[in-house]
Design a protein around this motif. Structure first.
Motif, PDB file in Angstrom:
ATOM      1  N   VAL A  45      51.859  13.205  33.595  1.00  0.00           N
ATOM      2  CA  VAL A  45      50.955  13.546  34.693  1.00  0.00           C
ATOM      3  C   VAL A  45      49.549  13.102  34.308  1.00  0.00           C
ATOM      4  O   VAL A  45      49.197  13.089  33.131  1.00  0.00           O
ATOM      5  N   PRO A  51      46.365   9.896  44.004  1.00  0.00           N
ATOM      6  CA  PRO A  51      46.701  11.209  44.552  1.00  0.00           C
ATOM      7  C   PRO A  51      47.941  11.210  45.462  1.00  0.00           C
ATOM      8  O   PRO A  51      48.591  12.248  45.621  1.00  0.00           O
ATOM      9  N   ALA A  52      48.293  10.069  46.006  1.00  0.00           N
ATOM     10  CA  ALA A  52      49.504   9.980  46.829  1.00  0.00           C
ATOM     11  C   ALA A  52      50.773   9.999  45.960  1.00  0.00           C
ATOM     12  O   ALA A  52      51.869  10.229  46.472  1.00  0.00           O
ATOM     13  N   ASP A  53      50.629   9.766  44.675  1.00  0.00           N
ATOM     14  CA  ASP A  53      51.763   9.759  43.741  1.00  0.00           C
ATOM     15  C   ASP A  53      52.016  11.196  43.282  1.00  0.00           C
ATOM     16  O   ASP A  53      51.509  11.635  42.256  1.00  0.00           O
ATOM     17  N   GLN A  54      52.800  11.928  44.054  1.00  0.00           N
ATOM     18  CA  GLN A  54      53.037  13.344  43.786  1.00  0.00           C
ATOM     19  C   GLN A  54      53.774  13.581  42.471  1.00  0.00           C
ATOM     20  O   GLN A  54      53.699  14.662  41.905  1.00  0.00           O
ATOM     21  N   GLN A  55      54.472  12.584  41.989  1.00  0.00           N
ATOM     22  CA  GLN A  55      55.200  12.731  40.729  1.00  0.00           C
ATOM     23  C   GLN A  55      54.243  12.746  39.528  1.00  0.00           C
ATOM     24  O   GLN A  55      54.461  13.492  38.570  1.00  0.00           O
ATOM     25  N   HIS A  56      53.175  11.961  39.585  1.00  0.00           N
ATOM     26  CA  HIS A  56      52.288  11.812  38.435  1.00  0.00           C
ATOM     27  C   HIS A  56      50.909  12.442  38.605  1.00  0.00           C
ATOM     28  O   HIS A  56      50.296  12.829  37.603  1.00  0.00           O
ATOM     29  N   PHE A  57      50.410  12.549  39.825  1.00  0.00           N
ATOM     30  CA  PHE A  57      49.043  13.044  40.008  1.00  0.00           C
ATOM     31  C   PHE A  57      48.952  14.546  39.755  1.00  0.00           C
ATOM     32  O   PHE A  57      49.810  15.326  40.151  1.00  0.00           O
ATOM     33  N   ILE A  58      47.880  14.916  39.074  1.00  0.00           N
ATOM     34  CA  ILE A  58      47.517  16.321  38.879  1.00  0.00           C
ATOM     35  C   ILE A  58      45.995  16.374  38.956  1.00  0.00           C
ATOM     36  O   ILE A  58      45.316  15.434  38.523  1.00  0.00           O
ATOM     37  N   ARG A 136      53.484  18.854  33.429  1.00  0.00           N
ATOM     38  CA  ARG A 136      52.755  19.443  34.561  1.00  0.00           C
ATOM     39  C   ARG A 136      52.493  20.926  34.302  1.00  0.00           C
ATOM     40  O   ARG A 136      51.382  21.425  34.495  1.00  0.00           O
TER      41      ARG A 136
END
Length: 151
Positions: A45, A51-58, A136
């Protein structure tokens, strides 16, 4: 599910025979105001991911006060955690290694303090494909402790 279990079993076998720390990645640190991009695998993460990358964005951490006090607060938080080693520290960057209780898997966790009241964060597993959400959860746990220490 079968593929996940097979990969996990493979990692455990490799870890038992060859150790689980993995090699220190060569792309860690800050370059041109950026932490390394996350790989395509779901074991990383980053607050600098899209921010559109829900798998990696935090989301990054935020703070008020000076950068120096925020770095000190983060270091105090990290000192309360188990199996953590600070592996690099500068005026605007902290890198820590988190080891799992079982088999000693290492995750590299980075904190970058740019010239605004934010802490950019990145947490990535050195080995494996999936981390089952551990990176995460770790960052969110550290965020809560960081915020509590600042209030």
């Amino acid at each position: 599910m079968g593929k996940v279990l097979a990969r996990l079993a493979g990692l455990l076998i490799v870890g038992i025979f060859f150790g689980c720390s993995g090699k220190l990645p060569t792309d860690l640190g800050v370059e041109n105001g950026r932490l390394a991009q996350c790989p395509d695998s779901p074991n990383c993460v980053s607050s600098q991911a899209d921010p559109a990358d829900q798998q990696h964005f935090i989301a990054p951490f935020s703070y008020s006060g000076t950068k120096e006090s925020a770095v000190a607060r983060l270091l105090a938080v990290l000192a309360t955690e188990k199996r953590v080693t600070i592996s690099k520290q500068t005026a605007n960057y902290v890198r820590a290694e988190f080891r799992s209780a079982w088999f000693g898997f290492v995750d590299d966790v980075e904190f970058y303090f740019p010239d605004r009241p934010l802490v950019e964060v990145r947490s990535a597993s050195r080995l494996g494909y999936s981390d089952f959400g551990v990176n995460r959860k770790r960052i969110e746990h550290l965020r809560r402790l960081f915020e509590q220490a600042g209030s």
